[in-house]
Design a protein around this motif. Structure first.
Motif, PDB file in Angstrom:
ATOM      1  N   PHE A 149       0.756  -1.258  -0.125  1.00 44.19           N
ATOM      2  CA  PHE A 149       0.035   0.081   0.088  1.00 44.19           C
ATOM      3  C   PHE A 149       0.847   1.270  -0.058  1.00 44.19           C
ATOM      4  N   VAL A 150       2.096   1.177  -0.059  1.00 47.72           N
ATOM      5  CA  VAL A 150       2.935   2.270  -0.159  1.00 47.72           C
ATOM      6  C   VAL A 150       2.888   2.947  -1.469  1.00 47.72           C
ATOM      7  N   GLU A 151       3.120   2.293  -2.683  1.00 54.51           N
ATOM      8  CA  GLU A 151       2.897   2.840  -3.886  1.00 54.51           C
ATOM      9  C   GLU A 151       1.424   2.712  -4.353  1.00 54.51           C
ATOM     10  N   GLU A 152       1.020   3.655  -5.401  1.00 56.26           N
ATOM     11  CA  GLU A 152      -0.387   3.607  -5.712  1.00 56.26           C
ATOM     12  C   GLU A 152      -0.851   2.859  -6.497  1.00 56.26           C
ATOM     13  N   TYR A 153       0.078   2.322  -7.457  1.00 54.14           N
ATOM     14  CA  TYR A 153      -0.144   1.222  -8.341  1.00 54.14           C
ATOM     15  C   TYR A 153      -0.319   0.073  -7.774  1.00 54.14           C
ATOM     16  N   ARG A 154       0.293  -0.256  -6.623  1.00 54.14           N
ATOM     17  CA  ARG A 154       0.251  -1.452  -6.093  1.00 54.14           C
ATOM     18  C   ARG A 154      -1.257  -1.647  -5.198  1.00 54.14           C
ATOM     19  N   ALA A 155      -1.566  -0.458  -4.752  1.00 56.75           N
ATOM     20  CA  ALA A 155      -2.668  -0.610  -3.672  1.00 56.75           C
ATOM     21  C   ALA A 155      -3.840  -0.687  -4.947  1.00 56.75           C
ATOM     22  N   ALA A 156      -3.831  -0.059  -6.121  1.00 56.07           N
ATOM     23  CA  ALA A 156      -4.772  -0.235  -6.966  1.00 56.07           C
ATOM     24  C   ALA A 156      -4.948  -1.865  -7.492  1.00 56.07           C
ATOM     25  N   ARG A 157      -3.760  -2.503  -7.676  1.00 59.24           N
ATOM     26  CA  ARG A 157      -3.863  -3.872  -8.062  1.00 59.24           C
ATOM     27  C   ARG A 157      -4.562  -4.713  -6.787  1.00 59.24           C
ATOM     28  N   VAL A 158      -4.372  -4.560  -5.580  1.00 60.02           N
ATOM     29  CA  VAL A 158      -4.946  -5.045  -4.612  1.00 60.02           C
ATOM     30  C   VAL A 158      -6.499  -4.841  -4.457  1.00 60.02           C
ATOM     31  N   PHE A 159      -6.810  -3.947  -4.743  1.00 58.55           N
ATOM     32  CA  PHE A 159      -8.163  -3.173  -4.714  1.00 58.55           C
ATOM     33  C   PHE A 159      -8.852  -3.817  -5.939  1.00 58.55           C
ATOM     34  N   SER A 160      -8.304  -3.769  -6.991  1.00 62.71           N
ATOM     35  CA  SER A 160      -8.827  -4.578  -8.175  1.00 62.71           C
ATOM     36  C   SER A 160      -9.032  -5.960  -7.972  1.00 62.71           C
ATOM     37  N   PHE A 161      -8.323  -6.604  -7.284  1.00 66.27           N
ATOM     38  CA  PHE A 161      -8.372  -8.058  -7.187  1.00 66.27           C
ATOM     39  C   PHE A 161      -9.557  -8.307  -6.055  1.00 66.27           C
ATOM     40  N   LEU A 162      -9.327  -7.536  -4.873  1.00 61.96           N
ATOM     41  CA  LEU A 162     -10.598  -7.805  -4.019  1.00 61.96           C
ATOM     42  C   LEU A 162     -11.911  -7.272  -4.590  1.00 61.96           C
ATOM     43  N   GLY A 163     -12.063  -6.461  -5.161  1.00 62.39           N
ATOM     44  CA  GLY A 163     -13.315  -5.790  -5.912  1.00 62.39           C
ATOM     45  C   GLY A 163     -13.807  -6.731  -7.076  1.00 62.39           C
TER      46      GLY A 163
END
Length: 601
Positions: free
Chosen positions: A311-325
């Motif tokens: 969750f430090v970088e924005e693109y990594r957080a976007a990948r995690v949220f897209s996987f969960l969503g």
């Protein structure tokens, strides 16, 4: 027709009748399938000009010969029973076939060089398949950028050629030389990782600075760090044993050096390679004998660190949220994952055909690199995708087999680390392509586009083949005067049997001589008695009540006998031993007699 011919025909008819009456039931007596009894030599000599008689021996449909009375020569022929082909399952022994196949596979696997040959075969198959898929997946992107559909394929083929050179050199180096070269390789990898951070030396691409350019070739030092950490970690942990509460013997100096490597990779930034380095250290420590509680604590804090780092970088957080969503963000962070699923769905069972995929036409980003498994599923179908999974499973089985059969602890640790590294990278990549894991950017080993990755992975497979050649059975087979097969073709040196170092031998001897620690070192207490004991004469003690415990020797004179002083002269000692032996034998006889009486009772 002469009388001789009629007589011969009658004799043949009688013989046919006799055979038909003596034949067993159910057995065919077809005279047409057998050669009739030939005419004796005397008859042939007497009647050389007699006409040829067709008695049906040739199986033709010629008419039967008639005698003088008009009777047919085949009137006595028995009614034939036609044979039927038995196609029932009872004639097909399934267990025998399965046993034969199992025995054949067991004989093949039991050969001394099976592991070595399987590593070579799997390496060639994966490399050829990888080059074909890189050519198919990168043709569109290469043509749109460089005007040539073969640009990326040519670069990959060059690195694969260098990788096969590294594969061959890794097979030739002895395990002792590998251990000596491991630490200099660690220093070189650390130097290259530092060079990436120097402005003007490191090459930036995709928002990260991970490469350096040497002689026109772009290298990724983090891939070299994987090989260096595997070799050096296995060499320093091979002859160490866990000791103490925190097992400092295993953690030092491996953990500080690995932490420096991981830090230099993380600031590039390159989270996927940092995860691989941490996983290499964990595998080395687990198979070296680190206690489970320490492994569990490291795994717990490592998982927390990875989640925080994601969750430090924005693109990594976007990948995690897209996987969960799920499929909610199909055009944002989940675009790449959804396009990979569409490509797999379009492939079906048999695929569209090699080179006929449509996802690589700028629909799926990084189709030739991180998501090449989606192109495999689209063009080769479910059968091709499952074949790739089976190849990696076979490679994992062979690697674990080599680790289990190796006598050298260094080769054992090295083999299991390389095997787990391959399997982890392969199944993490396949997992995020099919949607079971968030996208991490870990490449598919050997198959994905990446020059440095292909070079280092082929070098690791060469180390695995080297370990396979040093199995005890393989060493025995390769020490023949005239080597045969691939050993003769490749001109590889004869492997030497493993000899443990002197320090390890002396330590094992000390461990064997050391008595096993008892579970409870305390002095056992005597059983409690409900009856009161009589006081010992002269001890001055009172009677012991119920529930009290007294250890032998706890009171002066209690449960203690006066030990006689041992004589000092040799004659006195001999007399003393003779008397003690006589007393022992005299006490043993009534004991055996009492035991016999007890048994009879």
């Amino acid at each position: 027709m002469s009388s001789r011919d009629r007589r011969d025909g009658r004799d043949r008819r009688d013989r046919r009748r006799k055979r038909s009456t003596t034949a067993e039931p159910g057995v065919s007596t077809n005279a047409e399938e057998k050669d009739h009894t030939p005419v004796d030599s005397e008859t042939e000599a007497d009647a050389p000009d007699s006409p040829a008689v067709d008695d049906g021996s040739n199986g033709s449909s010629a008419p039967d010969i008639l005698d003088a009375d008009g009777d047919s020569a085949d009137d006595g022929r028995a009614q034939e029973t036609p044979r039927r082909l038995n196609l029932s399952m009872s004639s097909f022994d399934v267990r025998a076939v399965i046993g034969t196949v199992r025995q054949g596979i067991g004989n093949l696997v039991g050969r001394p060089l099976t592991s070595f040959h399987m590593v070579l075969s799997l390496t060639v198959i994966l490399t050829v398949l990888g080059l074909l898929m890189v050519l198919s997946a990168s043709s569109v992107d290469g043509y749109s950028k460089d005007g040539s559909a073969y640009g990326m394929f040519t670069t990959q083929a060059m690195f694969v050629a260098l990788g096969f050179v590294g594969f061959y050199l890794a097979m030739r180096v002895s395990p002792a030389a590998l251990q000596r070269l491991s630490f200099p390789l660690v220093l070189v990898s650390l130097f290259l990782l530092i060079m990436v951070m120097i402005p003007g030396v490191g090459v930036q691409g995709g928002g990260a600075k991970r490469w350096i350019e040497i002689g026109g070739l772009t290298l990724q030092p983090s891939e070299v760090a994987k090989v260096a950490l595997c070799l050096w970690g296995a060499s320093i942990l091979a002859h160490k044993r866990p000791g103490g509460t925190f097992s400092k013997e295993l953690l030092l100096p491996l953990l500080p050096v690995a932490a420096v490597m991981a830090f230099l990779v993380a600031i590039q930034p390159n989270q996927s390679t940092m995860m691989i380095l941490v996983m290499i250290v964990g595998v080395l420590l687990v198979f070296a004998g680190l206690p489970g509680r320490i492994v569990a604590s490291f795994a717990f804090f490592g998982a927390i660190g990875f989640v925080a780092f994601a969750f430090v970088e924005e693109y990594r957080a976007a990948r995690v949220f897209s996987f969960l969503g799920g499929a909610q963000d199909v055009l944002g962070g989940g675009y790449q994952a959804n396009q990979a699923k569409f490509a797999l769905a379009d492939g079906g069972i048999f695929g569209k055909g090699l080179g006929q995929g449509t996802a690589k036409w700028n629909y799926l980003p990084n189709a030739h690199n991180d998501f090449i498994f989606a192109i495999i599923g689209e063009e080769l179908g479910l059968i091709g995708a499952l074949s790739v999974v089976i190849l990696y499973v076979l490679l994992g089985w062979v690697g674990m087999r080599i680790a289990r059969r190796s006598a050298d602890p260094f080769l054992r640790l090295l083999s299991v680390t390389i095997t787990v590294l391959f399997l982890a990278q392969a199944f993490i990549n396949i997992g995020y392509v099919i949607g079971l894991l968030p996208v991490t950017g870990i490449q598919l080993p050997i198959l994905s586009y990446g020059g440095t990755s292909a070079l280092t992975m082929l070098a690791m497979l060469g180390l695995l083949a080297n370990a396979a050649r040093h199995e005890p059975a393989a060493v025995t087979a390769l020490t023949r005067p005239k080597p045969k097969g691939l050993a003769r073709l490749l001109r590889l040196p004869v492997p030497q049997a493993y000899k443990p170092p002197r320090a390890a031998v002396s330590r094992s001897r000390r461990e064997r001589r050391r008595p096993a620690p008892s579970a409870d070192r305390r002095r056992p207490a005597p059983a409690r008695s409900s009856r009161a004991r009589r006081p010992v004469a002269g001890s001055g003690s009172t009677s012991v009540r119920s529930g009290e415990i007294h250890y032998p020797g706890s009171q002066p004179g209690a449960f203690r006998r006066e030990q006689p002083r041992q004589p000092r002269s040799a004659a006195a000692r001999a007399e003393r031993s003779r008397r003690s032996g006589a007393d022992t034998s005299s006490r043993a006889r009534p004991t055996r007699r009492n035991e016999g009486e007890t048994r009879r009772r």
